[in-house]
Design a protein around this motif. Structure first.
Motif, mmCIF file in Angstrom:
data_model
loop_
_atom_site.group_PDB
_atom_site.id
_atom_site.type_symbol
_atom_site.label_atom_id
_atom_site.label_comp_id
_atom_site.label_asym_id
_atom_site.label_seq_id
_atom_site.Cartn_x
_atom_site.Cartn_y
_atom_site.Cartn_z
ATOM 1 N N THR A 161 164.398 26.279 -25.268
ATOM 2 C CA THR A 161 164.233 25.227 -24.271
ATOM 3 C C THR A 161 162.955 25.425 -23.461
ATOM 4 O O THR A 161 162.221 24.457 -23.204
ATOM 5 C CB THR A 161 165.459 25.194 -23.335
ATOM 6 N N LEU A 162 162.675 26.655 -23.065
ATOM 7 C CA LEU A 162 161.440 26.921 -22.325
ATOM 8 C C LEU A 162 160.217 26.605 -23.174
ATOM 9 O O LEU A 162 159.230 26.044 -22.674
ATOM 10 C CB LEU A 162 161.410 28.377 -21.855
ATOM 11 N N ASN A 163 160.273 26.940 -24.462
ATOM 12 C CA ASN A 163 159.162 26.616 -25.352
ATOM 13 C C ASN A 163 158.958 25.101 -25.434
ATOM 14 O O ASN A 163 157.821 24.621 -25.420
ATOM 15 C CB ASN A 163 159.408 27.210 -26.738
ATOM 16 N N LEU A 164 160.037 24.341 -25.511
ATOM 17 C CA LEU A 164 159.911 22.883 -25.534
ATOM 18 C C LEU A 164 159.337 22.342 -24.230
ATOM 19 O O LEU A 164 158.535 21.402 -24.245
ATOM 20 C CB LEU A 164 161.265 22.234 -25.813
ATOM 21 N N LEU A 165 159.739 22.928 -23.109
ATOM 22 C CA LEU A 165 159.185 22.483 -21.826
ATOM 23 C C LEU A 165 157.687 22.767 -21.736
ATOM 24 O O LEU A 165 156.918 21.931 -21.245
ATOM 25 C CB LEU A 165 159.926 23.155 -20.670
ATOM 26 N N VAL A 166 157.277 23.920 -22.230
ATOM 27 C CA VAL A 166 155.842 24.234 -22.268
ATOM 28 C C VAL A 166 155.131 23.248 -23.191
ATOM 29 O O VAL A 166 154.017 22.793 -22.898
ATOM 30 C CB VAL A 166 155.615 25.700 -22.708
ATOM 31 N N GLY A 167 155.766 22.878 -24.293
ATOM 32 C CA GLY A 167 155.195 21.892 -25.203
ATOM 33 C C GLY A 167 155.027 20.543 -24.539
ATOM 34 O O GLY A 167 154.004 19.878 -24.720
ATOM 35 N N LEU A 168 156.008 20.123 -23.763
ATOM 36 C CA LEU A 168 155.880 18.854 -23.035
ATOM 37 C C LEU A 168 154.755 18.908 -22.012
ATOM 38 O O LEU A 168 153.992 17.959 -21.853
ATOM 39 C CB LEU A 168 157.207 18.510 -22.337
ATOM 40 N N TYR A 169 154.647 20.043 -21.331
ATOM 41 C CA TYR A 169 153.564 20.199 -20.356
ATOM 42 C C TYR A 169 152.207 20.179 -21.052
ATOM 43 O O TYR A 169 151.266 19.542 -20.572
ATOM 44 C CB TYR A 169 153.750 21.493 -19.559
ATOM 45 N N SER A 170 152.104 20.862 -22.192
ATOM 46 C CA SER A 170 150.825 20.889 -22.903
ATOM 47 C C SER A 170 150.484 19.513 -23.475
ATOM 48 O O SER A 170 149.306 19.167 -23.601
ATOM 49 C CB SER A 170 150.842 21.938 -24.008
ATOM 50 N N LEU A 171 151.492 18.722 -23.778
ATOM 51 C CA LEU A 171 151.256 17.365 -24.263
ATOM 52 C C LEU A 171 150.587 16.513 -23.202
ATOM 53 O O LEU A 171 149.732 15.681 -23.503
ATOM 54 C CB LEU A 171 152.580 16.735 -24.702
ATOM 55 N N SER A 189 148.699 17.796 -20.865
ATOM 56 C CA SER A 189 147.498 18.492 -20.395
ATOM 57 C C SER A 189 146.265 18.245 -21.254
ATOM 58 O O SER A 189 145.194 18.720 -20.916
ATOM 59 C CB SER A 189 147.765 19.994 -20.310
ATOM 60 N N GLY A 190 146.427 17.603 -22.358
ATOM 61 C CA GLY A 190 145.267 17.311 -23.190
ATOM 62 C C GLY A 190 145.409 17.832 -24.598
ATOM 63 O O GLY A 190 146.334 18.576 -24.949
ATOM 64 N N LYS A 191 144.423 17.432 -25.422
ATOM 65 C CA LYS A 191 144.474 17.754 -26.846
ATOM 66 C C LYS A 191 144.362 19.255 -27.102
ATOM 67 O O LYS A 191 145.066 19.800 -27.958
ATOM 68 C CB LYS A 191 143.353 17.011 -27.569
ATOM 69 N N ALA A 192 143.496 19.940 -26.378
ATOM 70 C CA ALA A 192 143.303 21.380 -26.597
ATOM 71 C C ALA A 192 144.583 22.161 -26.272
ATOM 72 O O ALA A 192 144.974 23.067 -27.011
ATOM 73 C CB ALA A 192 142.149 21.894 -25.758
ATOM 74 N N ALA A 193 145.239 21.805 -25.163
ATOM 75 C CA ALA A 193 146.485 22.479 -24.785
ATOM 76 C C ALA A 193 147.576 22.206 -25.823
ATOM 77 O O ALA A 193 148.347 23.110 -26.178
ATOM 78 C CB ALA A 193 146.938 22.031 -23.406
ATOM 79 N N TRP A 194 147.640 20.968 -26.296
ATOM 80 C CA TRP A 194 148.636 20.612 -27.299
ATOM 81 C C TRP A 194 148.426 21.404 -28.592
ATOM 82 O O TRP A 194 149.371 21.946 -29.163
ATOM 83 C CB TRP A 194 148.612 19.121 -27.568
ATOM 84 N N TRP A 197 149.497 24.941 -28.180
ATOM 85 C CA TRP A 197 150.952 25.097 -28.208
ATOM 86 C C TRP A 197 151.488 24.972 -29.634
ATOM 87 O O TRP A 197 152.393 25.720 -30.029
ATOM 88 C CB TRP A 197 151.627 24.060 -27.307
ATOM 89 N N VAL A 198 150.931 24.047 -30.416
ATOM 90 C CA VAL A 198 151.366 23.885 -31.808
ATOM 91 C C VAL A 198 151.078 25.165 -32.590
ATOM 92 O O VAL A 198 151.913 25.635 -33.377
ATOM 93 C CB VAL A 198 150.689 22.653 -32.451
ATOM 94 N N ALA A 199 149.901 25.759 -32.355
ATOM 95 C CA ALA A 199 149.570 27.017 -33.039
ATOM 96 C C ALA A 199 150.522 28.134 -32.607
ATOM 97 O O ALA A 199 150.970 28.934 -33.439
ATOM 98 C CB ALA A 199 148.126 27.399 -32.748
#
Length: 127
Positions: free
Chosen positions: A39-49, A51-56, A59-61
């Motif tokens: 769940t925390l990983n998904l929340l970080v993923g939503l935040y990175s989404l 925050s921009g393309k580089a953050a996304w 997170w995918v990596a």
């Protein structure tokens, strides 16, 4: 009579390992750890989404790393174990009656798993 000490039964740290029912209960409770990490990983993923393309892409990596994949598999196993224990408990906690007859426990559990399967199929088709 005023100075009496109440009896306090000693409890060992491994009290839960003495009975299989308690062991399964403790394993079920411990499965929350990978679920929290998932769940925390998904929340970080939503935040990175947001925050921009580089953050996304970062997170995918990160999410493609073997450690995260193992945690996700443990979370899936924990969620399925929770579902199994909940579904097997439900007919006892809330028996379903049709007329005067109680529906078989096996049928109630099977219908619950069919609903999960149908819902999962719909979600997979949408993604």
């Amino acid at each position: 009579m005023q100075n009496r000490k109440p009896y306090v039964r000693p409890i060992h740290r491994t009290w839960w390992a003495e009975t299989s029912r308690f062991s399964f209960y403790m394993v079920r409770e411990l499965t929350i750890i990978p679920l929290i990490l998932f769940t925390l990983n998904l929340l970080v993923g939503l935040y990175s989404l947001t925050s921009g393309k580089a953050a996304w892409e970062s997170w995918v990596a990160f999410s493609a790393s073997p450690v995260v994949l193992v945690v996700n598999l443990l979370a899936l196993a924990g969620a399925l174990y929770h579902a199994k224990t909940f579904f097997s408990m439900m007919p006892q906690v809330m028996p379903i009656k049709v007329g005067q007859k109680t529906v078989s426990k096996g049928i109630v559990v099977a219908v619950q798993w069919l609903v999960v399967l149908a819902f999962s199929t719909v979600v997979m088709l949408l993604v």
